[in-house]
Design a protein around this motif. Structure first.
Motif, PDB file in Angstrom:
ATOM      1  N   LYS A 104     -48.908   9.572 -12.008  1.00 33.68           N
ATOM      2  CA  LYS A 104     -48.271   8.406 -11.392  1.00 33.68           C
ATOM      3  C   LYS A 104     -46.763   8.470 -11.626  1.00 33.68           C
ATOM      4  O   LYS A 104     -46.291   9.313 -12.396  1.00 33.68           O
ATOM      5  N   GLN A 105     -46.053   7.579 -10.957  1.00 27.78           N
ATOM      6  CA  GLN A 105     -44.608   7.570 -11.109  1.00 27.78           C
ATOM      7  C   GLN A 105     -44.244   7.195 -12.542  1.00 27.78           C
ATOM      8  O   GLN A 105     -44.646   6.146 -13.010  1.00 27.78           O
ATOM      9  N   GLU A 106     -43.508   8.062 -13.213  1.00 33.03           N
ATOM     10  CA  GLU A 106     -43.113   7.775 -14.595  1.00 33.03           C
ATOM     11  C   GLU A 106     -41.643   8.122 -14.768  1.00 33.03           C
ATOM     12  O   GLU A 106     -41.159   9.094 -14.187  1.00 33.03           O
ATOM     13  N   ALA A 107     -40.981   7.353 -15.619  1.00 31.03           N
ATOM     14  CA  ALA A 107     -39.548   7.545 -15.844  1.00 31.03           C
ATOM     15  C   ALA A 107     -39.240   8.979 -16.261  1.00 31.03           C
ATOM     16  O   ALA A 107     -38.272   9.587 -15.793  1.00 31.03           O
ATOM     17  N   SER A 108     -40.086   9.559 -17.129  1.00 33.39           N
ATOM     18  CA  SER A 108     -39.809  10.916 -17.634  1.00 33.39           C
ATOM     19  C   SER A 108     -39.838  11.932 -16.495  1.00 33.39           C
ATOM     20  O   SER A 108     -39.060  12.881 -16.481  1.00 33.39           O
ATOM     21  N   LEU A 109     -40.713  11.735 -15.534  1.00 33.11           N
ATOM     22  CA  LEU A 109     -40.801  12.652 -14.393  1.00 33.11           C
ATOM     23  C   LEU A 109     -39.511  12.605 -13.579  1.00 33.11           C
ATOM     24  O   LEU A 109     -38.944  13.641 -13.222  1.00 33.11           O
ATOM     25  N   PHE A 110     -39.034  11.410 -13.330  1.00 36.82           N
ATOM     26  CA  PHE A 110     -37.841  11.280 -12.491  1.00 36.82           C
ATOM     27  C   PHE A 110     -36.589  11.785 -13.201  1.00 36.82           C
ATOM     28  O   PHE A 110     -35.699  12.348 -12.578  1.00 36.82           O
ATOM     29  N   GLU A 111     -36.561  11.620 -14.511  1.00 31.98           N
ATOM     30  CA  GLU A 111     -35.433  12.149 -15.282  1.00 31.98           C
ATOM     31  C   GLU A 111     -35.455  13.686 -15.209  1.00 31.98           C
ATOM     32  O   GLU A 111     -34.416  14.327 -15.028  1.00 31.98           O
ATOM     33  N   GLU A 112     -36.659  14.251 -15.291  1.00 28.25           N
ATOM     34  CA  GLU A 112     -36.797  15.711 -15.190  1.00 28.25           C
ATOM     35  C   GLU A 112     -36.334  16.189 -13.808  1.00 28.25           C
ATOM     36  O   GLU A 112     -35.617  17.186 -13.692  1.00 28.25           O
ATOM     37  N   MET A 113     -36.726  15.469 -12.756  1.00 26.44           N
ATOM     38  CA  MET A 113     -36.330  15.858 -11.396  1.00 26.44           C
ATOM     39  C   MET A 113     -34.810  15.795 -11.247  1.00 26.44           C
ATOM     40  O   MET A 113     -34.200  16.653 -10.618  1.00 26.44           O
ATOM     41  N   ARG A 114     -34.231  14.762 -11.838  1.00 26.70           N
ATOM     42  CA  ARG A 114     -32.773  14.592 -11.753  1.00 26.70           C
ATOM     43  C   ARG A 114     -32.064  15.770 -12.414  1.00 26.70           C
ATOM     44  O   ARG A 114     -31.134  16.346 -11.854  1.00 26.70           O
ATOM     45  N   GLN A 115     -32.561  16.154 -13.592  1.00 22.77           N
ATOM     46  CA  GLN A 115     -31.950  17.279 -14.311  1.00 22.77           C
ATOM     47  C   GLN A 115     -32.133  18.591 -13.563  1.00 22.77           C
ATOM     48  O   GLN A 115     -31.227  19.431 -13.506  1.00 22.77           O
TER      49      GLN A 115
END
Ligand code: GDP
Length: 296
Positions: free
Chosen positions: A196-207
Motif C-alpha cells: 500500500k502507499q507508504e511514506a517510506s516508499l515515496f521517499e525511496e522513489m524521490r531519492q
C-alpha cells in the motif's frame, strides 16, 4: 469481462435513445444516467462522471439546435468525444530519443506488474533496433532481482542488480552510470513497490529520481484496482514527476474506470497496455480504439 459489460450498458442506453421518438431533455437525462451508472460500476470516479454529464449536456445543447439535425448522432458523438477527452491529459508523454541515454523509471505498487512491464517495454524497443538495459533497484521484495534477471536473459537484454547491496539508490546510480558508459539508449530502472502507499516508499522513489534523473517516470497500474486508482496514482505523482501511465492485466477482469482516474490524477497519458503475462503481450495505447472497445 467488465469492459464488455460496460460497453453493453452504454450501447443499451444509446439504443434506448434511438428507440425514443422524440429526443428531449428527459430522454437525454435518462440516457446519461444509464451511461453514468455503467461508468460507475466500472469504477470511474464519481466526480469525473459528473463533469462528463454536464459537458455532454453542453455539447448536445438540445434546445438550440435547428430541427433536422440528427440528435442521436450528435449525442453518440458527444459521449464518444467526452470519453476520449477524459483519457487525454492535453500533453503527450516524453518520447525517447534514439542514440541518447534515455533514463526511464518505473513506479507502482507491488503486484501491479512493474517488473514484467519493464521487460515488455524494453523488448518492444529492442525489436525496433534500440539498445535497452534493465536496472533492478528493488531491494525490498525477495526474488525481485532474480525475476528481472530471468526476464532480461530471456529477451537478451543487459541487466544490472545485486544480491547483497541493500541500498536501492546505490544500485540505481551504479546501474545507470554503467549503461550510459555502454552507450545504451534506453536505461530502464525498475523500482520496488509496497502493498500500500507508504511514506517510506515515496521517499525511496524521490531519492531514486534524484540520483537517476529520469527523462520519464512511468506509473504502472493494475487495471483491476478500480476506485483505488486515483489516490494511488496521485500519491506517486506527488513524490515523483510521473509523465506516463501503463495499465496492466487488460486481459483479465479489466475495469476501464481506473485508467481514466490515473490519467486525471497524474495528468499524464496512457502509453501502453499490458495484455498478458508474456513479453509480447503489450500494446501501444490508442485512445479511440480504447473508447470504441469501451462502448462495445
Ligand atoms: P511487480 O510486483 O509490480 O513487479 O509485478 P510483477 O511484474 O511481478 O507482476 C505480478 C504478476 O502479474 C505476475 O504474475 C505477472 O506475470 C502478472 N502480470 C503482469 N502484467 C500482466 C498482464 O498484462 N496480464 C496478466 N494476465 N498478468 C500480468
Amino acid at each position: 469481462m467488465v469492459l464488455a459489460e460496460m460497453g453493453g450498458r452504454i450501447i443499451g442506453a444509446l439504443q434506448n435513445l434511438s428507440n425514443a421518438t422524440i429526443i428531449d431533455e428527459k430522454v437525454l437525462t435518462e440516457c446519461l444516467n444509464e451511461i453514468s451508472r455503467a461508468l460507475m460500476s466500472a469504477d470511474v470516479q464519481f466526480k469525473m462522471i459528473g463533469t462528463m454529464q454536464s459537458n455532454i449536456k453542453k455539447t448536445v445543447n438540445l434546445d438550440d439546435r435547428a430541427a433536422g439535425h440528427n440528435k442521436r448522432k450528435i449525442i453518440q458523438q458527444a459521449v464518444f468525444n467526452e470519453l476520449c477527452n477524459m483519457l487525454d491529459p492535453g500533453k503527450p508523454a516524453f518520447v525517447p530519443k534514439k542514440g541518447k541515454p534515455n533514463v526511464i523509471m518505473f513506479v507502482g505498487l507491488q503486484g501491479s506488474g512493474k517488473t514484467t512491464t519493464c521487460t515488455k517495454y524494453a523488448f518492444n524497443y529492442q525489436k525496433k533496433g534500440w539498445k535497452p538495459a534493465l536496472v533492478c533497484a528493488d531491494t525490498f521484495r525477495a526474488g525481485a532481482f532474480d525475476q528481472l534477471k530471468q526476464n532480461a536473459t530471456k529477451a537478451k537484454i543487459p541487466f544490472y542488480g545485486s544480491y547483497t547491496e541493500t541500498d536501492p539508490v546505490k544500485i540505481a546510480q551504479e546501474g545507470v552510470e554503467r549503461f550510459k558508459k555502454e552507450n545504451c539508449d534506453l536505461i530502464i530502472v525498475d523500482t520496488s513497490g509496497r502493498h500500500k502507499q507508504e511514506a517510506s516508499l515515496f521517499e525511496e522513489m524521490r531519492q531514486l529520481a534524484e540520483v537517476t534523473n529520469p527523462d520519464l517516470v512511468i506509473f504502472v497500474m493494475d487495471s483491476s484496482i478500480g476506485q483505488a486508482a486515483f489516490d494511488q496514482a496521485q500519491a506517486f505523482k506527488q513524490s515523483v514527476a510521473v509523465g506516463a501511465v501503463i495499465v496492466t492485466k487488460m486481459d483479465g477482469h479489466a475495469k476501464g474506470g481506473g485508467a481514466l482516474s490515473a490519467v486525471s490524477a497524474t495528468k499524464s497519458p496512457i502509453i501502453f497496455l499490458g495484455t498478458g503475462e508474456h513479453m509480447d503481450e503489450f500494446e501501444a495505447f490508442e485512445t479511440k480504439a480504447f473508447v470504441s472497445r469501451l462502448l462495445g
